[in-house]
Write an enzyme that holds these catalytic residues in place. Sequence first.
Site, PDB file in Angstrom:
ATOM      1  N   ASP A 221      -0.333  -4.548  10.466  1.00  0.00           N
ATOM      2  CA  ASP A 221       0.769  -4.198   9.577  1.00  0.00           C
ATOM      3  C   ASP A 221       1.303  -5.494   8.987  1.00  0.00           C
ATOM      4  O   ASP A 221       1.593  -6.459   9.708  1.00  0.00           O
ATOM      5  CB  ASP A 221       1.861  -3.476  10.374  1.00  0.00           C
ATOM      6  CG  ASP A 221       3.018  -3.009   9.504  1.00  0.00           C
ATOM      7  OD1 ASP A 221       3.224  -1.782   9.394  1.00  0.00           O
ATOM      8  OD2 ASP A 221       3.718  -3.873   8.923  1.00  0.00           O
ATOM      9  N   ASN A 229       7.503  -7.072  -2.195  1.00  0.00           N
ATOM     10  CA  ASN A 229       7.798  -6.165  -3.309  1.00  0.00           C
ATOM     11  C   ASN A 229       9.117  -6.524  -3.980  1.00  0.00           C
ATOM     12  O   ASN A 229       9.215  -6.552  -5.206  1.00  0.00           O
ATOM     13  CB  ASN A 229       7.883  -4.721  -2.811  1.00  0.00           C
ATOM     14  CG  ASN A 229       6.506  -4.108  -2.603  1.00  0.00           C
ATOM     15  OD1 ASN A 229       5.563  -4.432  -3.315  1.00  0.00           O
ATOM     16  ND2 ASN A 229       6.386  -3.235  -1.628  1.00  0.00           N
ATOM     17  N   ASP A 238       0.823  -4.795  -4.493  1.00  0.00           N
ATOM     18  CA  ASP A 238      -0.512  -4.172  -4.534  1.00  0.00           C
ATOM     19  C   ASP A 238      -1.608  -5.236  -4.455  1.00  0.00           C
ATOM     20  O   ASP A 238      -2.620  -5.060  -3.775  1.00  0.00           O
ATOM     21  CB  ASP A 238      -0.689  -3.371  -5.829  1.00  0.00           C
ATOM     22  CG  ASP A 238       0.047  -2.044  -5.767  1.00  0.00           C
ATOM     23  OD1 ASP A 238       0.650  -1.762  -4.708  1.00  0.00           O
ATOM     24  OD2 ASP A 238       0.039  -1.305  -6.764  1.00  0.00           O
ATOM     25  N   GLU A 264       1.140  -0.162   4.116  1.00  0.00           N
ATOM     26  CA  GLU A 264       0.723  -1.555   4.336  1.00  0.00           C
ATOM     27  C   GLU A 264       0.182  -1.687   5.748  1.00  0.00           C
ATOM     28  O   GLU A 264       0.307  -2.716   6.376  1.00  0.00           O
ATOM     29  CB  GLU A 264       1.882  -2.533   4.090  1.00  0.00           C
ATOM     30  CG  GLU A 264       3.250  -1.955   4.268  1.00  0.00           C
ATOM     31  CD  GLU A 264       3.780  -2.114   5.694  1.00  0.00           C
ATOM     32  OE1 GLU A 264       3.886  -1.080   6.384  1.00  0.00           O
ATOM     33  OE2 GLU A 264       4.079  -3.249   6.094  1.00  0.00           O
TER      34      GLU A 264
HETATM   35  P1  GH3 Z   1       7.755  -5.329   9.133  1.00  0.00           P
HETATM   36  O1  GH3 Z   1       7.443  -6.764   9.282  1.00  0.00           O
HETATM   37  O2  GH3 Z   1       8.677  -4.829  10.198  1.00  0.00           O
HETATM   38  O3  GH3 Z   1       6.529  -4.497   9.054  1.00  0.00           O
HETATM   39  O4  GH3 Z   1       8.566  -5.188   7.758  1.00  0.00           O
HETATM   40  P2  GH3 Z   1       8.077  -4.493   6.437  1.00  0.00           P
HETATM   41  O5  GH3 Z   1       9.018  -4.862   5.355  1.00  0.00           O
HETATM   42  O6  GH3 Z   1       6.655  -4.800   6.190  1.00  0.00           O
HETATM   43  O7  GH3 Z   1       8.139  -2.980   6.844  1.00  0.00           O
HETATM   44  P3  GH3 Z   1       8.744  -1.724   6.163  1.00  0.00           P
HETATM   45  O8  GH3 Z   1       8.058  -0.578   6.853  1.00  0.00           O
HETATM   46  O9  GH3 Z   1      10.223  -1.749   6.181  1.00  0.00           O
HETATM   47  O10 GH3 Z   1       8.287  -1.772   4.660  1.00  0.00           O
HETATM   48  C1  GH3 Z   1       7.016  -1.481   4.259  1.00  0.00           C
HETATM   49  C2  GH3 Z   1       6.972  -1.642   2.783  1.00  0.00           C
HETATM   50  O11 GH3 Z   1       5.669  -1.467   2.277  1.00  0.00           O
HETATM   51  C3  GH3 Z   1       7.830  -0.647   2.067  1.00  0.00           C
HETATM   52  C4  GH3 Z   1       6.981  -0.117   0.971  1.00  0.00           C
HETATM   53  O12 GH3 Z   1       7.645  -0.178  -0.256  1.00  0.00           O
HETATM   54  C5  GH3 Z   1       5.789  -1.034   0.947  1.00  0.00           C
HETATM   55  N1  GH3 Z   1       4.586  -0.347   0.520  1.00  0.00           N
HETATM   56  C6  GH3 Z   1       3.987   0.712   1.103  1.00  0.00           C
HETATM   57  N2  GH3 Z   1       2.888   1.090   0.386  1.00  0.00           N
HETATM   58  C7  GH3 Z   1       2.791   0.256  -0.674  1.00  0.00           C
HETATM   59  C8  GH3 Z   1       1.880   0.130  -1.770  1.00  0.00           C
HETATM   60  O13 GH3 Z   1       0.907   0.895  -1.928  1.00  0.00           O
HETATM   61  N3  GH3 Z   1       2.100  -0.865  -2.671  1.00  0.00           N
HETATM   62  C9  GH3 Z   1       3.142  -1.707  -2.528  1.00  0.00           C
HETATM   63  N4  GH3 Z   1       3.303  -2.670  -3.432  1.00  0.00           N
HETATM   64  N5  GH3 Z   1       4.024  -1.618  -1.520  1.00  0.00           N
HETATM   65  C10 GH3 Z   1       3.854  -0.660  -0.594  1.00  0.00           C
HETATM   66 MG    MG Z   2       5.191  -4.114   7.545  1.00  0.00          MG
HETATM   67 MG    MG Z   3       4.594  -0.510   8.208  1.00  0.00          MG
END
Ligand code: GH3
Ligand code: MG
Ligand code: MG
Length: 354
Positions: A221, A229, A238, A264
């Site tokens: 992860d 983002n 992305d 992610e």
């Molecule tokens: P942590 O270290 O605890 O994992 O923090 P984090 O910010 O990575 O975790 P969190 O689950 O809060 O956020 C995950 C983010 O991933 C939020 C979401 O907008 C982003 N995300 C998920 N799928 C996609 C995608 O297909 N493209 C993009 N650009 N962002 C994505």
């Molecule tokens: Mg994460």
């Molecule tokens: Mg996650």
Amino acid sequence: MERVRELVEKAERGQFTKEDLGVLSEATRRALKFMLDKGIPITPKNFEVWFMVFAGMILHNAPDTSDNIDQFYRKVEQFLEEKLREERELREMRRETEEVLNFSADRLGKVLESMDEHDRAIESQLKQIESFMRSGVGSILETLLGEIERLKEVNSRLKRELEDARNTMNTLRKRLAKKAQEAIRDPLTGLYNRGYLEEELKRRIRLFDKKGRSFAVVMADLDHFKRVNDLYGHLAGDHVLVTFASILKNDIRMDDVAARYGGEEFVVVLDALGLNAATSVANRFRSRLESTPIIWWENIIRVTASFGVAQVRAGDVPETILDRADKALYLAKSDGRNCVRSERDLVTRQAPPA
Ligand code: GH3
Ligand code: MG
Ligand code: MG
């Protein structure tokens, strides 16, 4: 609907927990009672629908009100329709291909037949020409030559039609292959999708049960990905996902499988590896990502990821092994991120208080 689907799948495999069993029998009881009360014929199809409605309500702790029944009924209907639509689309593609194949075979037969016929006609006319030449009748000769020209044209037109049919057939074949690929791939990264991963895990578990072939699962992860983002925009995010996917893809063996599990989150299945070896591999992924500067316009984005590792054991189903990898990943996050933890670390350490 996801949870209902999981429950139904577990039931089909006969692998459910005591709680699942409770939900199953309660949903069965309520579905049957409801159908009897409402005079709904108890057919397998009807039962499937009402069973899923009540299972959904139980799993989501929704009270037995008619509003909730309506709402869950609509969800089930939508879910079943979607399933049906996908099946129908594939069937449709198959039917189209068959049609073109039949059409082409039919056409080919006809073309060959008529070519044969023309050959025979040309043959007999050539014979006539010879005899006319001998008797010196020039104008008839010209007519006959004209006729031969016409026959040649007909032949080449038929050939063109045959070409067309062949092209259509090839296009359809390609579309069918593409469709089959799309069903198992994540469109952004090109890695396998979650559905494929789950099927793959089922296959590997079967192989482990029968032949004792072990494997490990690495769940990854990205760290603080939300920040990427927020700071650089979703497209940059992305781009990071694609970069990480290609690190995974390029760093595994042929019998390993890399999949995008969710937004992610990624899962890699490492064939024939134990916990220690898989932990080393995960560390290799980790340091590759850490040392890869990701260029986005004029920015250099640096990203890290956390990893959880688990190894298959007797009695596993995909959810149980993924769950252990997920818990190890959670430990890696709470240990400060950008590190690898395995299910062994879970045992040696007390879980943090809930
Ligand atoms: P942590 O270290 O605890 O994992 O923090 P984090 O910010 O990575 O975790 P969190 O689950 O809060 O956020 C995950 C983010 O991933 C939020 C979401 O907008 C982003 N995300 C998920 N799928 C996609 C995608 O297909 N493209 C993009 N650009 N962002 C994505
Ligand atoms: Mg994460
Ligand atoms: Mg996650």
